[in-house]
Scaffold this active site. Structure first.
Site, PDB file in Angstrom:
ATOM      1  CG  HIS A   1     -29.385  -9.190  14.761  1.00  0.00           C
ATOM      2  ND1 HIS A   1     -28.626  -9.369  13.636  1.00  0.00           N
ATOM      3  CD2 HIS A   1     -28.852  -8.127  15.413  1.00  0.00           C
ATOM      4  CE1 HIS A   1     -27.666  -8.459  13.609  1.00  0.00           C
ATOM      5  NE2 HIS A   1     -27.788  -7.687  14.675  1.00  0.00           N
TER       6      HIS A   1
ATOM      7  CE  LYS B   1     -21.235 -14.032  24.689  1.00  0.00           C
ATOM      8  NZ  LYS B   1     -19.841 -13.977  24.249  1.00  0.00           N
TER       9      LYS B   1
END
Length: 944
Positions: free
Chosen positions: A167, A601
């Site tokens: 990532h 999120k």
């Protein structure tokens, strides 16, 4: 040292230790000298002036001094700003290395101090247990009356699998990482009490040269790294510190057992590494089937080559002659068999004719060399699998058994133990490759296959019940849907090629294939779809009237909504006839992955943490009720806003129902380099993983828990439900405001982060473009941008709203204080929030707020929740200031702030110039902005 005249770091007053202060001051002096030589006296003076202004602004609580610094920066050219960015970023690279050396020094000093204060040391080399160490875990079990048999049973059931991902959170180039490694080595040499004055002088000269080169090295890559480069980056750590750490941890365990139980025991391979690098294709079109095929071949080749190096060293050790020591009949018979199968050159046979151990190793190396020669990075099917890692282990066991039979204690060869552990851990594959793909891609591929086969052309429109009926029929039907290489849409054709590559890898080495992970799992069909694709690729088959597939199918639950019902979906899945047969073929084993990033999120800090905790508890209960052997896979990011934090505490804080010895978790980006760049820190990290998992597993087996399970309907659960709901309402109230997204994109450097060439994967799931919205933006850049501005919203926001009213109620406050003292989960979540708040700097964040074109500002909204959160946390914890209970980190923040403030002010000026510029000028400013992002990342020691 006096010949170096450089940066005046002013460590006095920060509270950092004397050894760290000395190292930081030395590094500052060397950097200052290099800055003078490469950039001139004026630039050096500017570095000092800006730092002093920001330092005095904080010390005197005078924001006008910070404004003066911003005014001076506004008068500089972009080139001058770039020079400043290089100097300040280099400074933080140096400080980061010095702090890591300090961690190593403290750990070693604590061990020595404990040893000096202990009267009952068994032997002079024994260091009493350090907290969170392997030795401490074994010592506590012995003290609690846990038998050796129980400890060994727990070890046999231990299954710890760190998983490296690519990532995009590592902003540093590999060349910068290597220079930092060199600096770490030299600092270690300077710290050594055994270094001579000449060696210390040489080390200091080496430091200056390396710092000079680092200062002159480009921080930012010219282009995004390819997936293959990311694979090589992963191998840098896998074949480095990780490779060396695992045998050491095994040795630590054996020594601890011998020390506390008086017996030595063979320790199973309880640590296995996994990798997503080169195989995680969710949202990354650059991870193709060809890339995954290449990754497997590359890992196989490099691992085999490393074994050749290990065996060469072992051959040097095993010089025993049959004239001097007896050899087992089994080993001699094995050598005779090798001679019939392998054409070893005559010179080698002559050289080792009286040294059977070396002769056997020569035959082993010949077999490995043949496997290396057969590695084909384009055609997996062509690779030989005649000699497996199990065969290698059996041959090594022959050597070990022969030595034990005829040499007793003298026959114990440390290097032989090391190689056996390496083979048990890494096989020939290094790290099993997980395949991850979004559920929507599987749906589209199944739809294309069913349409091509004439089964139905409306699969994508079907309700869940209809889909399950179609999938069940096709999974139990032995015929394929379409002939090989059928004409399919591009996405479906690529997906089918992926499964064909998985099948080919599996045929060469089953251990090289990890789990198949389905992102955004919402239903039973989301798991049955990839099973059908596996069947179509020949990876699954009908057996005894049931469909069986060797792949572990893993659902990934990521949103708050999915976490709330994850246990219900798993129960439905377990009861589905086709899937239950698949589960039975896997001996009742099920891996389940939880997404920490997207849940945060989606729901904000408190709701994400509480939803995850509840989901873990309910999943553990559901699997127990269905007699399913569960392994939880925690998709934790590096930052608190993505589930990061203290790993030992996180493991201990899990509900007892899932403490079964099995655990997986992701490690990514800068977290990989932080944990695995230095051997001592890598060893400390891994021993904490083992200690936490082993201790928790044994406690759970004995019905012990640091805090009773929090069940639905209990007072504690009701309190947490209320707290999480308040936090989520406040969080969603911020991000759902019509103007909030525009304000976020104006205030933060998210536009430039999306273009930063730090990873092969796009920042958005929807496209590879730069124009994204909140829903499609990945969690990593979302957190990354908030960190740059020092708001760090994902790591704490909503805490004020969640706790403010509760702490005003004496009864509720008393309950929260009790939870903080007694419940590891609540302690970990609250401490992580206050840590991020301590790292946040709203005085600097406010300076970003002057940039937006939007009419609405959200700074005051964020600041108000911060103030409320601070008041509430101090009441609950009994502290006078935030993070008072972690003085080392607080001192680090105090040291860093003035320098980080300058980096932020430089970035703010560049953002302003970028908005006002156009054309070619914008591109040159963007390059400087990239440098500023990299610099703030180094200062904050985190990205996303």
């Amino acid at each position: 040292m006096q010949r170096w005249k450089g940066l005046d770091i002013e460590t006095e007053g920060t509270g950092i230790s004397i050894p760290l202060s000395r190292q930081v001051n030395l590094l500052g002096a060397l950097l200052g000298q290099a800055t003078r030589e490469q950039m001139g006296e004026d630039l050096f003076a500017l570095v000092e002036d800006l730092r002093l202004l920001c330092k005095q602004a904080e010390r005197n609580d005078d924001p006008s001094l910070r404004t003066q610094a911003a005014t001076r920066i506004a008068e500089l050219s972009t080139t001058e700003i770039e020079h400043l960015l290089h100097v300040y970023t280099t400074f933080f690279h140096l400080v980061n290395q010095a702090e890591r050396q300090e961690i190593i020094r403290i750990n070693r000093d604590r061990a020595r101090s404990a040893a000096n204060g202990t009267d009952d040391i068994v032997d002079e080399d024994y260091d009493p247990p350090r907290p969170e160490s392997v030795d401490a875990a074994i010592a506590s079990m012995k003290a609690d009356g846990v038998s050796l048999e129980e400890v060994l049973a727990a070890l046999r059931g231990l299954d710890i699998q760190p998983t490296l991902t690519a990532h995009p959170t590592e902003a540093r180039r590999r060349t910068v990482l290597r220079k930092q490694q060199r600096i770490a080595d030299l600092l270690s040499e300077l710290r050594s009490r055994e270094s001579t004055p000449e060696e210390r002088l040489a080390a200091t000269d080496g430091l200056y040269a390396t710092i000079s080169h680092l200062l002159g090295t480009d921080e930012i890559r010219e282009e995004r790294p390819t997936v293959r480069e990311e694979v090589e980056q992963g191998h840098y750590f896998m074949h480095g510190t990780i490779w060396d750490t695992i045998p050491q941890i095994h040795l630590d365990l054996q020594q601890a057992l011998r020390r506390h139980y008086g017996e030595s025991a063979e320790v199973p391979a309880f640590l296995q590494y996994r990798s997503w690098i080169g195989s995680d294709r969710d949202g990354n079109p650059n991870v193709t089937a060809d890339v995954t095929r290449w990754t497997f071949a590359r890992q196989r080749r490099t691992t085999l080559e490393h074994y050749l190096e290990e065996l060469d060293d072992l051959r040097d050790d095993l010089s025993l002659s049959e004239r001097q020591a007896d050899v087992s009949d089994a080993l001699l018979a094995s050598i005779e068999q090798d001679a019939r199968e392998i054409d070893l050159d005559a010179e080698t046979r002559r050289a080792y004719r009286s040294e059977p151990y070396r002769l056997k190793l020569a035959y082993i190396e010949a077999r490995l060399q043949q496997l290396i020669d057969d590695v084909d990075e384009t055609a997996t099917e062509a690779m030989a699998a005649a000699y497996t890692s199990d065969d290698l282990l059996a041959d090594l066991d022959l050597l070990a058994n022969s030595l034990e039979q005829h040499m007793e204690e003298a026959g114990r060869i440390d290097r032989l133990h090391r190689v056996r552990v390496l083979v048990k851990t890494f096989g020939f594959h290094l790290a099993a490759l997980d395949i991850r793909q979004h559920s929507g891609v599987h749906e589209a591929t199944v739809d294309a296959l069913l349409t091509a086969a004439g089964v139905t052309d409306r699969y994508a429109e079907m309700e869940e019940d209809e889909r399950l009926a179609v999938l069940s029929d096709e999974l139990t039907n032995p015929r394929p849907l379409v002939p090989p290489h059928a004409d399919l849409p591009d996405q479906a054709a690529e997906m089918m090629e992926v499964f064909e590559v998985i099948r080919a890898i599996y045929q060469v080495d089953p251990d090289a294939v990890g789990s198949y992970i389905v992102s955004m799992t919402h239903s039973v069909s989301d798991l049955l779809e990839p099973m059908l694709l596996a069947k179509e690729a020949g990876l699954g088959r009908m057996a005894d009237g049931r469909f069986q597939c060797p792949l572990d199918m893993v659902p990934l639950f990521e949103t708050i909504e999915d976490l709330d019902v994850a246990h219900e979906r798993m129960e439905t899945l377990f009861e589905h006839p086709v899937y239950s047969a698949h589960l039975e073929a896997h001996d009742g084993f099920q891996e389940i992955m939880l997404g920490y990033s997207d849940s945060n999120k989606d729901g904000g800090y408190w709701m994400a943490n509480w939803a995850l905790h509840k989901a873990i508890f309910h999943l553990g209960q559901t699997c127990d009720n269905h007699d399913v052997d569960l392994r939880l896979f925690h998709g934790r990011g590096g930052t608190v806003g993505r589930g990061g934090g203290h790993t030992y505490q996180a493991i201990r804080a899990l509900p007892p129902v899932v403490h079964n010895g099995r655990i997986r978790f992701t490690e990514q980006g800068e977290i990989i380099s932080f944990r695995y760049a230095l051997p001592a820190i890598a060893r400390r990290h891994v021993e904490q993983l083992v200690s936490a998992t082993l201790t928790s597993t044994v406690e759970a087996a004995h019905g012990e828990a640091p805090f009773p399970p929090v069940r639905a309907g209990s007072d504690v659960a009701a309190l947490m439900d209320d707290l999480a709901a308040r936090g989520m309402d406040t969080y969603r109230g911020l991000i759902d405001e019509p103007e909030a997204w525009r304000w976020y994109t104006d205030v933060t450097p998210i536009e430039h982060i999306s273009r930063l060439p730090i990873a092969s994967r796009p920042v958005s799931r929807s496209s590879g473009g730069d124009e994204v919205d909140f829903e499609s933006l990945r969690a990593i850049p979302w957190v990354f941008a908030w960190t740059q501005t020092r708001y760090i919203v994902p790591g704490w926001y909503g805490t004020g709203a969640a706790l403010h009213d509760l702490v005003e109620d004496p009864e509720a406050l008393d309950r929260l204080q009790t939870l903080y003292d007694e419940w590891p989960f609540f302690t970990a979540v609250l401490d992580s929030a206050q840590r991020e708040m301590a790292r946040a700097r709203l005085a600097i964040a406010a300076a970003y707020d002057v940039l937006p074109d939007a009419d609405t500002s959200f700074h005051d909204t964020i600041a108000q929740d911060f103030d409320r959160a601070e008041t509430a946390i101090l009441k609950i914890t009994g502290q006078d200031t935030l993070f008072e209970n972690s003085p080392v980190l607080k001192k680090s923040i105090r040291l860093r702030n003035p320098y980080t403030d300058v980096l932020n002010l430089l970035q703010i000026e560049l953002l302003r110039r970028f908005r006002e510029a156009d054309g070619d000028e914008r591109e040159s400013i963007r390059e400087a902005l990239f440098l500023s992002i990299n610099g703030v990342s180094a200062a904050m020691q985190s990205t996303g």
